[in-house]
Motif scaffolding. Structure first.
Motif, mmCIF file in Angstrom:
data_model
loop_
_atom_site.group_PDB
_atom_site.id
_atom_site.type_symbol
_atom_site.label_atom_id
_atom_site.label_comp_id
_atom_site.label_asym_id
_atom_site.label_seq_id
_atom_site.Cartn_x
_atom_site.Cartn_y
_atom_site.Cartn_z
ATOM 1 N N ASN A 196 1.014 -1.291 -0.064
ATOM 2 C CA ASN A 196 0.053 -0.007 0.076
ATOM 3 C C ASN A 196 1.120 1.219 -0.030
ATOM 4 O O ASN A 196 0.845 2.212 0.829
ATOM 5 N N PRO A 197 1.691 1.484 -1.066
ATOM 6 C CA PRO A 197 2.572 2.477 -1.051
ATOM 7 C C PRO A 197 1.960 3.812 -1.291
ATOM 8 O O PRO A 197 2.444 4.907 -0.673
ATOM 9 N N ASN A 198 0.829 3.901 -1.731
ATOM 10 C CA ASN A 198 -0.066 5.261 -1.602
ATOM 11 C C ASN A 198 -0.950 5.484 -0.544
ATOM 12 O O ASN A 198 -1.800 6.591 -0.543
ATOM 13 N N ARG A 199 -0.616 4.710 0.704
ATOM 14 C CA ARG A 199 -1.178 4.953 2.053
ATOM 15 C C ARG A 199 -2.783 5.050 1.716
ATOM 16 O O ARG A 199 -3.447 5.976 2.416
ATOM 17 N N LYS A 200 -3.364 4.310 1.242
ATOM 18 C CA LYS A 200 -4.905 4.155 1.237
ATOM 19 C C LYS A 200 -5.357 3.432 2.448
ATOM 20 O O LYS A 200 -4.585 2.857 3.346
ATOM 21 N N PRO A 201 -6.540 3.476 2.691
ATOM 22 C CA PRO A 201 -7.449 2.815 4.020
ATOM 23 C C PRO A 201 -6.677 1.363 3.932
ATOM 24 O O PRO A 201 -6.988 0.687 3.002
ATOM 25 N N PHE A 202 -6.596 1.038 5.164
ATOM 26 C CA PHE A 202 -6.232 -0.688 5.299
ATOM 27 C C PHE A 202 -6.902 -1.083 6.795
ATOM 28 O O PHE A 202 -6.908 -0.258 7.676
ATOM 29 N N VAL A 203 -6.730 -2.307 6.707
ATOM 30 C CA VAL A 203 -6.964 -2.917 8.325
ATOM 31 C C VAL A 203 -6.230 -4.231 8.225
ATOM 32 O O VAL A 203 -6.104 -4.770 7.345
ATOM 33 N N VAL A 204 -5.684 -4.461 9.605
ATOM 34 C CA VAL A 204 -4.777 -5.659 9.782
ATOM 35 C C VAL A 204 -5.810 -6.649 10.452
ATOM 36 O O VAL A 204 -6.101 -6.472 11.558
ATOM 37 N N ILE A 205 -5.742 -7.622 10.089
ATOM 38 C CA ILE A 205 -6.252 -8.914 10.791
ATOM 39 C C ILE A 205 -5.272 -10.111 10.559
ATOM 40 O O ILE A 205 -5.331 -10.623 9.501
ATOM 41 N N GLU A 206 -4.802 -10.403 11.530
ATOM 42 C CA GLU A 206 -3.470 -11.467 11.489
ATOM 43 C C GLU A 206 -4.295 -12.691 10.966
ATOM 44 O O GLU A 206 -3.560 -13.510 10.447
ATOM 45 N N GLY A 207 -5.544 -12.888 11.098
ATOM 46 C CA GLY A 207 -6.096 -13.996 10.869
ATOM 47 C C GLY A 207 -7.573 -14.111 11.560
ATOM 48 O O GLY A 207 -7.993 -13.179 12.224
ATOM 49 N N MET A 208 -8.117 -15.252 11.595
ATOM 50 C CA MET A 208 -9.410 -15.316 12.290
ATOM 51 C C MET A 208 -9.706 -16.828 12.619
ATOM 52 O O MET A 208 -9.037 -17.674 12.139
ATOM 53 N N VAL A 209 -10.502 -16.977 13.751
ATOM 54 C CA VAL A 209 -10.744 -18.148 14.285
ATOM 55 C C VAL A 209 -12.419 -18.399 14.025
ATOM 56 O O VAL A 209 -13.073 -17.581 14.110
ATOM 57 N N ASP A 210 -12.495 -19.631 13.960
ATOM 58 C CA ASP A 210 -14.161 -20.040 13.760
ATOM 59 C C ASP A 210 -14.819 -19.969 15.117
ATOM 60 O O ASP A 210 -14.682 -20.422 16.001
ATOM 61 N N LEU A 211 -15.781 -18.988 15.212
ATOM 62 C CA LEU A 211 -16.740 -18.696 16.292
ATOM 63 C C LEU A 211 -17.187 -19.989 16.745
ATOM 64 O O LEU A 211 -17.434 -20.327 17.995
ATOM 65 N N ASP A 212 -17.663 -20.932 15.852
ATOM 66 C CA ASP A 212 -18.271 -22.125 16.315
ATOM 67 C C ASP A 212 -17.390 -23.006 17.247
ATOM 68 O O ASP A 212 -18.004 -23.822 17.788
ATOM 69 N N MET A 213 -16.044 -22.843 17.222
ATOM 70 C CA MET A 213 -15.408 -23.657 18.090
ATOM 71 C C MET A 213 -15.490 -23.358 19.607
ATOM 72 O O MET A 213 -15.057 -24.180 20.384
ATOM 73 N N LYS A 214 -16.426 -22.481 19.756
ATOM 74 C CA LYS A 214 -16.609 -22.232 21.331
ATOM 75 C C LYS A 214 -17.473 -23.286 21.798
ATOM 76 O O LYS A 214 -17.422 -23.705 22.894
ATOM 77 N N ASP A 215 -18.159 -24.033 20.822
ATOM 78 C CA ASP A 215 -18.763 -25.402 21.155
ATOM 79 C C ASP A 215 -18.036 -26.635 21.042
ATOM 80 O O ASP A 215 -18.771 -27.782 21.285
ATOM 81 N N VAL A 216 -16.800 -26.512 20.669
ATOM 82 C CA VAL A 216 -16.092 -27.514 20.634
ATOM 83 C C VAL A 216 -15.198 -27.913 21.804
ATOM 84 O O VAL A 216 -14.168 -27.024 21.962
ATOM 85 N N PRO A 217 -15.400 -28.799 22.752
ATOM 86 C CA PRO A 217 -14.520 -28.550 23.948
ATOM 87 C C PRO A 217 -13.143 -29.449 23.900
ATOM 88 O O PRO A 217 -13.044 -30.308 23.087
ATOM 89 N N ASN A 218 -12.195 -28.851 24.710
ATOM 90 C CA ASN A 218 -11.104 -29.546 24.884
ATOM 91 C C ASN A 218 -10.821 -30.137 26.245
ATOM 92 O O ASN A 218 -10.776 -29.464 27.194
#
Length: 401
Positions: A196-218
């Motif tokens: 983004n050398p022209n300094r346009k809007p950006f957002v950093v998201i390193e990645g994401m996890v599946d919200l449904d994993m809250k129902d998968v117990p460890n």
């Protein structure tokens, strides 16, 4: 808001069909990333229309339909552009059909609030949608999960002749169009200076996890009786895989096991390590859902990617997010692109030599299983709260739409 989402994403059912019918398996990381983001977006907008070039190749069985069909799954429409398995014809046909379908979508939604989101690394189909967005005045967002100039340098494999020519052409075209989007979704802060050398809007998201994993117990009682250490990902020496294996071989623990999943240049070498030490086991490429089940029951999940490599500034491995949401503790190097907020939730490899990694494995695997389990659960709670796919999709829309 109506979104045209352009990538090689397909429904979970279609991806499973392709995976099962291909001798060379499609990349599961890309499918998972785009699937999670699109599912997060559909919770915030009126419609998501996925225009996809299916992740197929000449190894894909003819039982997989290549026709330009559509699916509707969970309020998301998937439109698979008709493709041909032969490389040049495949790209040409997808580009032509991509242009046509992008124009139709832009025209049909001309009176609505519209947004085009493109995976820039999926070059052929993203160019077609990008051109349509410029003609119709639709805002365009580039998803950049890797730097094109670094992608060919991850392995020891060299491309010669015609393959080298096409590789260089791909990188040039990627860079040319990448700089021209209206805004960017990137994985690390350092990527912004490059893409983004022209300094346009950006957002950093390193990645994401599946919200449904809250129902998968460890559950601690469900863990393997042996101390299972898992690496799942690309099997390249440059990613630290060889160093991990050599460090593990020095480990004097009879009940420890190293399980490796994935594909890459080290496959044959890993099979030789299996013969050398029966504690090492190579599973090959298996469905991601099967890997996740094993991660839930493992003792430790490892990413040994060297932190001093230049490309680590521009990547946040998707495996780290998958590891963290499993609830099993993760051991990783302090990658340059990893924000400090993660440090409290992971074990860090501070000495990245073979001897240092061996000692780190000894220190962690000697901890009480209850302590390790508690560490993993706190990590899972953290990423589910602030890095789930709905939260990340909301962040994208708030900053870029």
């Amino acid at each position: 808001m109506h979104i045209l989402y352009v990538s090689n994403l397909c429904s979970d059912e279609k991806f499973k069909e392709i995976f099962n019918n291909s001798s060379i398996k499609p990349q599961q990381q890309a499918q998972k990333f785009h699937s999670l983001l699109s599912k997060g977006l559909i919770n915030q907008v009126e419609s998501v229309y996925v225009m996809s070039s299916l992740p197929i190749n000449r190894s894909t069985d003819n039982n997989v339909s290549l026709s330009g069909c559509k699916e509707i799954k969970n309020s998301t429409t998937y439109h698979y552009l008709k493709g041909i398995k032969y490389p040049v014809l495949k790209h040409l046909s997808i580009f032509i059909r991509g242009i046509s379908n992008s124009f139709i979508w832009c025209f049909q939604n001309r009176k609505r609030d519209r947004l085009v989101i493109c995976d820039v690394l999926n070059l052929t189909v993203s160019i077609s949608a990008f051109l349509a967005s410029k003609i119709f005045g639709v805002r365009s967002i580039a998803i950049v999960t890797d730097i094109p100039d670094y992608m060919q340098n991850y392995t020891l494999l060299k491309k010669n002749g015609i393959r080298s020519l096409f590789s260089n052409l791909y990188k040039r075209l990627c860079n040319y169009f990448m700089y021209r989007y209206d805004s960017y979704i990137i994985l690390t802060e350092q990527m912004n200076n490059v893409v983004n050398p022209n300094r346009k809007p950006f957002v950093v998201i390193e990645g994401m996890v599946d919200l449904d994993m809250k129902d998968v117990p460890n559950i601690l009682d469900n863990k393997y009786s042996e101390k299972i250490v898992i690496y799942a990902g690309a099997l390249y020496e440059k990613y630290g895989v060889k160093k991990l294996i050599e460090a593990f071989l020095k480990l004097k623990m009879d009940d420890a096991r190293l399980w490796l999943f994935g594909s890459g240049e080290m496959e044959d070498e890993i099979r030789s390590y299996e013969q050398l030490d029966n504690r090492v086991r190579y599973f090959g490429v298996v469905p991601n859902e099967d890997i996740v089940k094993k991660q839930l029951k493992a003792t430790l999940l490892v990413n040994p990617r060297p932190s001093n490599e230049e490309f680590t500034k521009y990547s946040f491995p998707s495996k780290n997010m998958e590891y963290m949401v499993s609830g099993t503790p993760i051991l990783t190097t302090p990658l340059q692109g990893m924000p400090k907020e993660y440090y409290d939730y992971v074990y860090l490899i501070e000495d990245e030599s073979v001897e240092g990694l061996t000692q780190t494995l000894i220190d962690i695997l000697s901890k009480p299983k209850e302590e390790l389990h508690e560490k993993g659960l706190k990590t899972k709670e953290f990423v589910l709260e602030v890095k789930n796919n709905v939260v990340q999709a909301t962040k994208v829309l708030k900053k870029l739409s």
